[in-house]
Design a protein around this motif. Sequence first.
Motif, PDB file in Angstrom:
ATOM      1  N   ALA A 175       0.743  -1.269  -0.007  1.00  0.00           N
ATOM      2  CA  ALA A 175       0.023   0.066  -0.108  1.00  0.00           C
ATOM      3  C   ALA A 175       0.601   1.239  -0.123  1.00  0.00           C
ATOM      4  CB  ALA A 175      -1.017  -0.052   1.289  1.00  0.00           C
ATOM      5  N   ILE A 176       2.005   1.252   0.649  1.00  0.00           N
ATOM      6  CA  ILE A 176       2.853   2.145   0.740  1.00  0.00           C
ATOM      7  C   ILE A 176       3.505   2.593  -0.640  1.00  0.00           C
ATOM      8  CG2 ILE A 176       5.049   3.342   1.883  1.00  0.00           C
ATOM      9  CD1 ILE A 176       4.035   1.950   4.309  1.00  0.00           C
ATOM     10  N   VAL A 177       4.228   1.435  -1.042  1.00  0.00           N
ATOM     11  CA  VAL A 177       4.832   1.464  -2.422  1.00  0.00           C
ATOM     12  C   VAL A 177       3.888   1.836  -3.735  1.00  0.00           C
ATOM     13  CG1 VAL A 177       5.982   0.052  -4.204  1.00  0.00           C
ATOM     14  CG2 VAL A 177       6.414  -0.141  -2.038  1.00  0.00           C
ATOM     15  N   GLY A 178       2.719   1.366  -3.639  1.00  0.00           N
ATOM     16  CA  GLY A 178       1.514   1.562  -4.693  1.00  0.00           C
ATOM     17  C   GLY A 178       1.200   3.096  -4.466  1.00  0.00           C
ATOM     18  N   PHE A 179       1.206   3.839  -3.307  1.00  0.00           N
ATOM     19  CA  PHE A 179       0.556   5.082  -3.236  1.00  0.00           C
ATOM     20  C   PHE A 179       1.142   6.145  -4.184  1.00  0.00           C
ATOM     21  CE2 PHE A 179      -0.151   9.008  -1.313  1.00  0.00           C
ATOM     22  CZ  PHE A 179      -1.767   8.845  -1.200  1.00  0.00           C
ATOM     23  N   VAL A 180       2.391   5.668  -4.560  1.00  0.00           N
ATOM     24  CA  VAL A 180       2.998   6.741  -5.411  1.00  0.00           C
ATOM     25  C   VAL A 180       2.476   7.159  -6.641  1.00  0.00           C
ATOM     26  CG1 VAL A 180       5.329   6.962  -6.819  1.00  0.00           C
ATOM     27  CG2 VAL A 180       5.415   5.817  -4.648  1.00  0.00           C
ATOM     28  N   THR A 211      25.790   8.546 -22.826  1.00  0.00           N
ATOM     29  CA  THR A 211      24.409   9.187 -22.425  1.00  0.00           C
ATOM     30  C   THR A 211      23.404   8.135 -22.118  1.00  0.00           C
ATOM     31  OG1 THR A 211      24.858  10.854 -23.924  1.00  0.00           O
ATOM     32  CG2 THR A 211      23.603  11.362 -22.323  1.00  0.00           C
ATOM     33  N   LEU A 212      23.341   7.168 -23.137  1.00  0.00           N
ATOM     34  CA  LEU A 212      22.367   6.166 -23.256  1.00  0.00           C
ATOM     35  C   LEU A 212      22.699   5.206 -21.747  1.00  0.00           C
ATOM     36  CD1 LEU A 212      19.890   4.605 -24.341  1.00  0.00           C
ATOM     37  CD2 LEU A 212      21.356   3.510 -25.677  1.00  0.00           C
ATOM     38  N   LEU A 213      24.133   4.969 -21.724  1.00  0.00           N
ATOM     39  CA  LEU A 213      24.596   4.072 -20.410  1.00  0.00           C
ATOM     40  C   LEU A 213      23.798   4.821 -19.059  1.00  0.00           C
ATOM     41  CD1 LEU A 213      25.977   1.580 -20.208  1.00  0.00           C
ATOM     42  CD2 LEU A 213      27.843   2.956 -19.362  1.00  0.00           C
ATOM     43  N   GLY A 214      23.993   6.276 -19.085  1.00  0.00           N
ATOM     44  CA  GLY A 214      23.524   6.882 -18.061  1.00  0.00           C
ATOM     45  C   GLY A 214      22.048   6.649 -17.956  1.00  0.00           C
ATOM     46  N   VAL A 215      21.232   6.856 -18.934  1.00  0.00           N
ATOM     47  CA  VAL A 215      19.884   6.608 -18.813  1.00  0.00           C
ATOM     48  C   VAL A 215      19.628   4.989 -18.464  1.00  0.00           C
ATOM     49  CG1 VAL A 215      17.619   6.650 -20.024  1.00  0.00           C
ATOM     50  CG2 VAL A 215      19.294   8.277 -20.589  1.00  0.00           C
ATOM     51  N   ILE A 216      20.249   4.088 -18.964  1.00  0.00           N
ATOM     52  CA  ILE A 216      20.007   2.817 -18.754  1.00  0.00           C
ATOM     53  C   ILE A 216      20.404   2.666 -17.180  1.00  0.00           C
ATOM     54  CG2 ILE A 216      20.802   0.453 -19.037  1.00  0.00           C
ATOM     55  CD1 ILE A 216      21.004   0.942 -21.974  1.00  0.00           C
ATOM     56  N   MET A 217      21.371   2.922 -16.526  1.00  0.00           N
ATOM     57  CA  MET A 217      21.838   2.962 -15.290  1.00  0.00           C
ATOM     58  C   MET A 217      20.883   3.722 -14.553  1.00  0.00           C
ATOM     59  SD  MET A 217      25.880   3.607 -15.220  1.00  0.00           S
ATOM     60  CE  MET A 217      26.142   2.621 -13.684  1.00  0.00           C
ATOM     61  N   LEU A 218      20.168   4.671 -14.643  1.00  0.00           N
ATOM     62  CA  LEU A 218      19.022   5.255 -13.627  1.00  0.00           C
ATOM     63  C   LEU A 218      17.926   4.618 -13.794  1.00  0.00           C
ATOM     64  CD1 LEU A 218      19.167   9.040 -14.485  1.00  0.00           C
ATOM     65  CD2 LEU A 218      19.541   8.132 -12.393  1.00  0.00           C
ATOM     66  N   GLY A 219      17.495   4.090 -14.949  1.00  0.00           N
ATOM     67  CA  GLY A 219      16.260   3.320 -15.182  1.00  0.00           C
ATOM     68  C   GLY A 219      16.498   2.027 -14.535  1.00  0.00           C
ATOM     69  N   THR A 220      17.457   1.253 -14.759  1.00  0.00           N
ATOM     70  CA  THR A 220      17.406  -0.142 -14.059  1.00  0.00           C
ATOM     71  C   THR A 220      17.600   0.184 -12.698  1.00  0.00           C
ATOM     72  OG1 THR A 220      19.963  -0.114 -14.632  1.00  0.00           O
ATOM     73  CG2 THR A 220      18.466  -1.295 -16.066  1.00  0.00           C
ATOM     74  N   PHE A 221      18.122   1.061 -12.018  1.00  0.00           N
ATOM     75  CA  PHE A 221      18.257   1.288 -10.629  1.00  0.00           C
ATOM     76  C   PHE A 221      17.187   1.330 -10.034  1.00  0.00           C
ATOM     77  CE2 PHE A 221      18.971   3.622  -6.928  1.00  0.00           C
ATOM     78  CZ  PHE A 221      19.966   3.097  -6.196  1.00  0.00           C
ATOM     79  N   GLY A 222      16.187   2.140 -10.409  1.00  0.00           N
ATOM     80  CA  GLY A 222      14.871   2.162  -9.879  1.00  0.00           C
ATOM     81  C   GLY A 222      14.300   0.938  -9.785  1.00  0.00           C
ATOM     82  N   TYR A 223      14.244   0.371 -11.182  1.00  0.00           N
ATOM     83  CA  TYR A 223      13.376  -0.993 -11.463  1.00  0.00           C
ATOM     84  C   TYR A 223      14.040  -1.966 -10.553  1.00  0.00           C
ATOM     85  CZ  TYR A 223      11.720  -5.100 -14.003  1.00  0.00           C
ATOM     86  OH  TYR A 223      11.038  -6.476 -14.393  1.00  0.00           O
ATOM     87  N   ILE A 224      15.315  -2.083 -10.119  1.00  0.00           N
ATOM     88  CA  ILE A 224      15.943  -3.168  -9.502  1.00  0.00           C
ATOM     89  C   ILE A 224      15.763  -2.891  -7.946  1.00  0.00           C
ATOM     90  CG2 ILE A 224      18.017  -3.709  -8.435  1.00  0.00           C
ATOM     91  CD1 ILE A 224      16.967  -5.525 -11.259  1.00  0.00           C
ATOM     92  N   VAL A 225      15.587  -1.558  -7.389  1.00  0.00           N
ATOM     93  CA  VAL A 225      15.349  -1.377  -6.037  1.00  0.00           C
ATOM     94  C   VAL A 225      13.821  -1.672  -5.804  1.00  0.00           C
ATOM     95  CG1 VAL A 225      14.809   0.432  -4.482  1.00  0.00           C
ATOM     96  CG2 VAL A 225      17.092   0.622  -5.736  1.00  0.00           C
ATOM     97  N   PHE A 283      11.752   5.366  -4.682  1.00  0.00           N
ATOM     98  CA  PHE A 283      11.691   4.036  -4.311  1.00  0.00           C
ATOM     99  C   PHE A 283      12.679   3.519  -3.343  1.00  0.00           C
ATOM    100  CE2 PHE A 283       8.864   3.969  -8.173  1.00  0.00           C
ATOM    101  CZ  PHE A 283       7.631   3.593  -7.723  1.00  0.00           C
ATOM    102  N   LEU A 284      13.911   4.137  -3.506  1.00  0.00           N
ATOM    103  CA  LEU A 284      15.001   3.844  -2.754  1.00  0.00           C
ATOM    104  C   LEU A 284      14.490   4.146  -1.209  1.00  0.00           C
ATOM    105  CD1 LEU A 284      17.842   2.836  -2.668  1.00  0.00           C
ATOM    106  CD2 LEU A 284      18.780   5.115  -2.635  1.00  0.00           C
ATOM    107  N   ALA A 285      14.162   5.288  -0.889  1.00  0.00           N
ATOM    108  CA  ALA A 285      13.864   5.721   0.506  1.00  0.00           C
ATOM    109  C   ALA A 285      12.828   4.817   0.888  1.00  0.00           C
ATOM    110  CB  ALA A 285      13.224   7.009   0.508  1.00  0.00           C
ATOM    111  N   ILE A 286      11.584   4.406   0.178  1.00  0.00           N
ATOM    112  CA  ILE A 286      10.555   3.601   0.787  1.00  0.00           C
ATOM    113  C   ILE A 286      11.182   2.307   1.010  1.00  0.00           C
ATOM    114  CG2 ILE A 286       8.350   2.478   0.198  1.00  0.00           C
ATOM    115  CD1 ILE A 286       7.791   4.719  -1.587  1.00  0.00           C
TER     116      ILE A 286
END
Lengths: 238, 223
Positions: A152-157, B131-145, B209-212
Amino acid sequence: MRNSTKTSLMLIVVDILAASLILTALFMVFYYAPVEVEMGLVQKIFYFHVAAAWTGMLGFLVALAAGIGLLRSGNMKWDIAGVAGVEIGLVFISLSTIMGSIWARPIWNTWWTWDPRLSTALIMMLIYFAYLLLRNGVEEPGRRARFSAVYAIVGFVSVPLTFLSIRLFRTIHPVIIGSSDPAATGVFEMSTRMTHTFMISLVAFSVLFVALFWHRVRLGVKLALFEQRKMEDFTGED
Amino acid sequence: MDYIRVILTIFWKDILAERRTREILSAMLVFALVVILLFVFAFDLSPETRRNTAAGVIWVTLCFSGTIGLNRTLSVEKDRGGIDGLMLAPADRTALFFGKALTNWVYMLLTALFVVPIYSLFNNTNLFSFTLLGVIMLGTFGYIVTGTLLSSLSLQLRSREMLLPVLLFPVVIPLLLSAIRATSILLEGGSQTELNTWLVLLFSYDLIFLAISVMVFDKIIED
């Protein structure tokens, strides 16, 4: 015993209040609010559409608060509140989307378009549907509560994103409160009578939310008790 | 300092195990190749559309093969009882999270380093840029976290791996969208300000997402 009759009496009062407010709002929508010049009668969907969307997001907000409460205290009451918020929120967001779709058919000439607002709302619905699937997948109540709280916390984003989508991105969805994108179709100025109707609709839906939430929490308490008894029976037989 | 050493130890343990079994990364790479082929055949991409859809194809491919890694890196611990040992380690639980996330991230970056050249080769263009590598690193980071958090949750469910995509994809769609838009601006050209907007969005998603994840991870593996 006396205490529980008192609360159920209170609940009946809230029920009646919600019902009469909804009827009043409905009456105002059809007889008090003027017909909008350009869009005609179909504009009247606006009052309930926005009110339902607000109630839906309120449900998700309650689920977020309940999730935080559960993780902090571990009290299972929060879990009951959380699932109540999500279930009611999901119903109202769906209603709002359907109403919006009915409005969009004559105004945008399509039932659905991949506009930021519509897309983010759909994503939000998907997330909270996944929340229900997640609950379904865990049997142990304590773990189920913790997992649901986390999700619920993750999804609220997705909720503020949906709310802000028409204010941040280029979109054809009108913004009535605040300034619209020039590309938006179906914008109108609210007259005084429209504002009254809108406010009453908001209040009516909020009270309806309180009534439904109350009922769902009561049901949740009973379900938890039932689950507990079932577990006791199970261990008793051993 | 100790904290970082624990993270790196978990990461190194995973890499050693992977070097001996070669099961996760090879599955990811082969699956990525299969997905690319599916896209090419399904849409019978002409050179023109191939360029326009490159960003989308690359990211969807990365995401799909990413779920393989996400599911495996944690479930091997559960299957072989390693999770108990990891939980007993005298370190903060979030170190376990970061260790696993680091492993997953490296797998996904390796997959990206495979997908981008392969896609370029198939289409006779060079897509690669830093630059593409940078975008990929940023995108995959959030996805992986987000993925590591939700996979540690989904593997404790009755249906195990099945639910991870259902839980993960809707949550990361906005992140993916930003990554795809940023990538397509890089590949097809576009204004710098628009690129910056998407990068800022990407970056803020990573942070949120990292913080959560850091705050709630120890609640998931409590028992």
